[in-house]
Design a protein around this motif. Structure first.
Motif, PDB file in Angstrom:
ATOM      1  N   UNK A   6      -0.259 -25.763  32.256  1.00  0.00           N
ATOM      2  CA  UNK A   6      -1.038 -24.954  33.198  1.00  0.00           C
ATOM      3  C   UNK A   6      -0.680 -23.471  33.115  1.00  0.00           C
ATOM      4  N   UNK A   7      -1.582 -22.665  33.642  1.00  0.00           N
ATOM      5  CA  UNK A   7      -1.430 -21.214  33.698  1.00  0.00           C
ATOM      6  C   UNK A   7      -0.985 -20.812  35.094  1.00  0.00           C
ATOM      7  N   UNK A   8      -0.021 -19.897  35.165  1.00  0.00           N
ATOM      8  CA  UNK A   8       0.367 -19.249  36.421  1.00  0.00           C
ATOM      9  C   UNK A   8       0.615 -17.791  36.087  1.00  0.00           C
ATOM     10  N   UNK A   9       0.030 -16.907  36.866  1.00  0.00           N
ATOM     11  CA  UNK A   9       0.165 -15.478  36.600  1.00  0.00           C
ATOM     12  C   UNK A   9       1.630 -15.065  36.548  1.00  0.00           C
ATOM     13  N   UNK A  10       2.423 -15.548  37.490  1.00  0.00           N
ATOM     14  CA  UNK A  10       3.853 -15.202  37.527  1.00  0.00           C
ATOM     15  C   UNK A  10       4.658 -16.345  36.921  1.00  0.00           C
ATOM     16  N   UNK A  11       5.143 -16.141  35.720  1.00  0.00           N
ATOM     17  CA  UNK A  11       6.050 -17.094  35.106  1.00  0.00           C
ATOM     18  C   UNK A  11       5.473 -17.973  34.030  1.00  0.00           C
ATOM     19  N   UNK A  12       4.170 -18.086  33.931  1.00  0.00           N
ATOM     20  CA  UNK A  12       3.581 -18.916  32.890  1.00  0.00           C
ATOM     21  C   UNK A  12       2.223 -18.334  32.483  1.00  0.00           C
ATOM     22  N   UNK A  13       2.260 -17.105  31.993  1.00  0.00           N
ATOM     23  CA  UNK A  13       1.039 -16.450  31.547  1.00  0.00           C
ATOM     24  C   UNK A  13       1.066 -16.290  30.028  1.00  0.00           C
ATOM     25  N   UNK A  14       0.112 -15.562  29.471  1.00  0.00           N
ATOM     26  CA  UNK A  14       0.036 -15.444  28.012  1.00  0.00           C
ATOM     27  C   UNK A  14       1.260 -14.757  27.412  1.00  0.00           C
ATOM     28  N   UNK A  15       1.781 -13.745  28.082  1.00  0.00           N
ATOM     29  CA  UNK A  15       2.976 -13.058  27.577  1.00  0.00           C
ATOM     30  C   UNK A  15       4.206 -13.944  27.627  1.00  0.00           C
ATOM     31  N   UNK A  16       4.353 -14.694  28.710  1.00  0.00           N
ATOM     32  CA  UNK A  16       5.468 -15.637  28.825  1.00  0.00           C
ATOM     33  C   UNK A  16       5.370 -16.716  27.751  1.00  0.00           C
ATOM     34  N   UNK A  17       4.153 -17.195  27.510  1.00  0.00           N
ATOM     35  CA  UNK A  17       3.923 -18.224  26.503  1.00  0.00           C
ATOM     36  C   UNK A  17       4.350 -17.744  25.114  1.00  0.00           C
ATOM     37  N   UNK A  18       3.909 -16.554  24.733  1.00  0.00           N
ATOM     38  CA  UNK A  18       4.265 -16.008  23.419  1.00  0.00           C
ATOM     39  C   UNK A  18       5.784 -15.840  23.307  1.00  0.00           C
ATOM     40  N   UNK A  19       6.416 -15.360  24.363  1.00  0.00           N
ATOM     41  CA  UNK A  19       7.872 -15.232  24.357  1.00  0.00           C
ATOM     42  C   UNK A  19       8.565 -16.571  24.201  1.00  0.00           C
ATOM     43  N   UNK A  20       8.041 -17.590  24.867  1.00  0.00           N
ATOM     44  CA  UNK A  20       8.629 -18.933  24.780  1.00  0.00           C
ATOM     45  C   UNK A  20       8.538 -19.491  23.362  1.00  0.00           C
ATOM     46  N   UNK A  21       7.352 -19.423  22.761  1.00  0.00           N
ATOM     47  CA  UNK A  21       7.202 -20.028  21.436  1.00  0.00           C
ATOM     48  C   UNK A  21       7.974 -19.270  20.366  1.00  0.00           C
ATOM     49  N   UNK A  22       8.262 -18.009  20.619  1.00  0.00           N
ATOM     50  CA  UNK A  22       9.079 -17.225  19.689  1.00  0.00           C
ATOM     51  C   UNK A  22      10.544 -17.207  20.113  1.00  0.00           C
ATOM     52  N   UNK A  23      10.880 -17.970  21.142  1.00  0.00           N
ATOM     53  CA  UNK A  23      12.251 -18.142  21.641  1.00  0.00           C
ATOM     54  C   UNK A  23      12.896 -16.846  22.110  1.00  0.00           C
ATOM     55  N   UNK A  24      12.106 -16.019  22.770  1.00  0.00           N
ATOM     56  CA  UNK A  24      12.688 -14.817  23.363  1.00  0.00           C
ATOM     57  C   UNK A  24      13.310 -15.182  24.695  1.00  0.00           C
ATOM     58  N   UNK A  25      14.213 -14.357  25.160  1.00  0.00           N
ATOM     59  CA  UNK A  25      14.859 -14.594  26.451  1.00  0.00           C
ATOM     60  C   UNK A  25      13.835 -14.501  27.577  1.00  0.00           C
ATOM     61  N   UNK A  26      14.026 -15.290  28.648  1.00  0.00           N
ATOM     62  CA  UNK A  26      13.095 -15.234  29.783  1.00  0.00           C
ATOM     63  C   UNK A  26      13.085 -13.851  30.426  1.00  0.00           C
TER      64      UNK A  26
END
Length: 130
Positions: A86-106
């Motif tokens: 699911x999408x959430x503006x705070x904490x699970x948006x497109x920028x957060x997703x890209x950071x996650x799949x590239x293993x960037x720090x939260x």
């Protein structure tokens, strides 16, 4: 990057790409080995896979390249595992997703949201068992 990975125009698997929307906002996604883009979008109710054309929706796609030197196939595998999330503006948006799949720090927003959710669970569970 491995020589056997295909390129799609000037996009390569694992590339972070973006499109402008709403005047000043930007939507991010990750290019796959199939030549599609996986992104997390409110418009699509979460993580979805689209063709490059559908992702662009008539706008110019900007290539940001590989983020953090992660292996493109691992990036795609992490993105595919998130399909349907699911999408959430705070904490699970497109920028957060890209950071996650590239293993960037939260981000600080992600850490804050997770902390508030954990606190809420603790308070909620303690009331439940009284």
């Amino acid at each position: 990057m491995s020589k056997d990975l295909k390129t799609f125009g000037h996009f390569q698997p694992g590339d972070v790409v973006s499109i402008p929307f709403g005047g000043v906002l930007t939507h991010y996604g990750v290019v796959t080995a199939r030549g599609t883009v996986i992104s997390n979008s409110r418009k699509h109710d979460g993580v979805t896979e689209q063709s490059l054309e559908d992702f662009a929706a008539g706008r110019r796609i900007r290539r940001h390249g590989q983020a953090g030197g992660a292996d493109p196939l691992h990036v795609e595998a992490r993105a595919r595992r998130a399909l349907g999330a699911s999408y959430r503006l705070a904490g699970s948006n497109c920028g957060d997703f890209v950071g996650h799949v590239h293993r960037r720090k939260p981000t600080i927003t992600q850490v804050g949201r997770a902390s508030l959710m954990a606190l809420g669970d603790l308070i909620g569970n303690s009331r439940k068992y009284r």
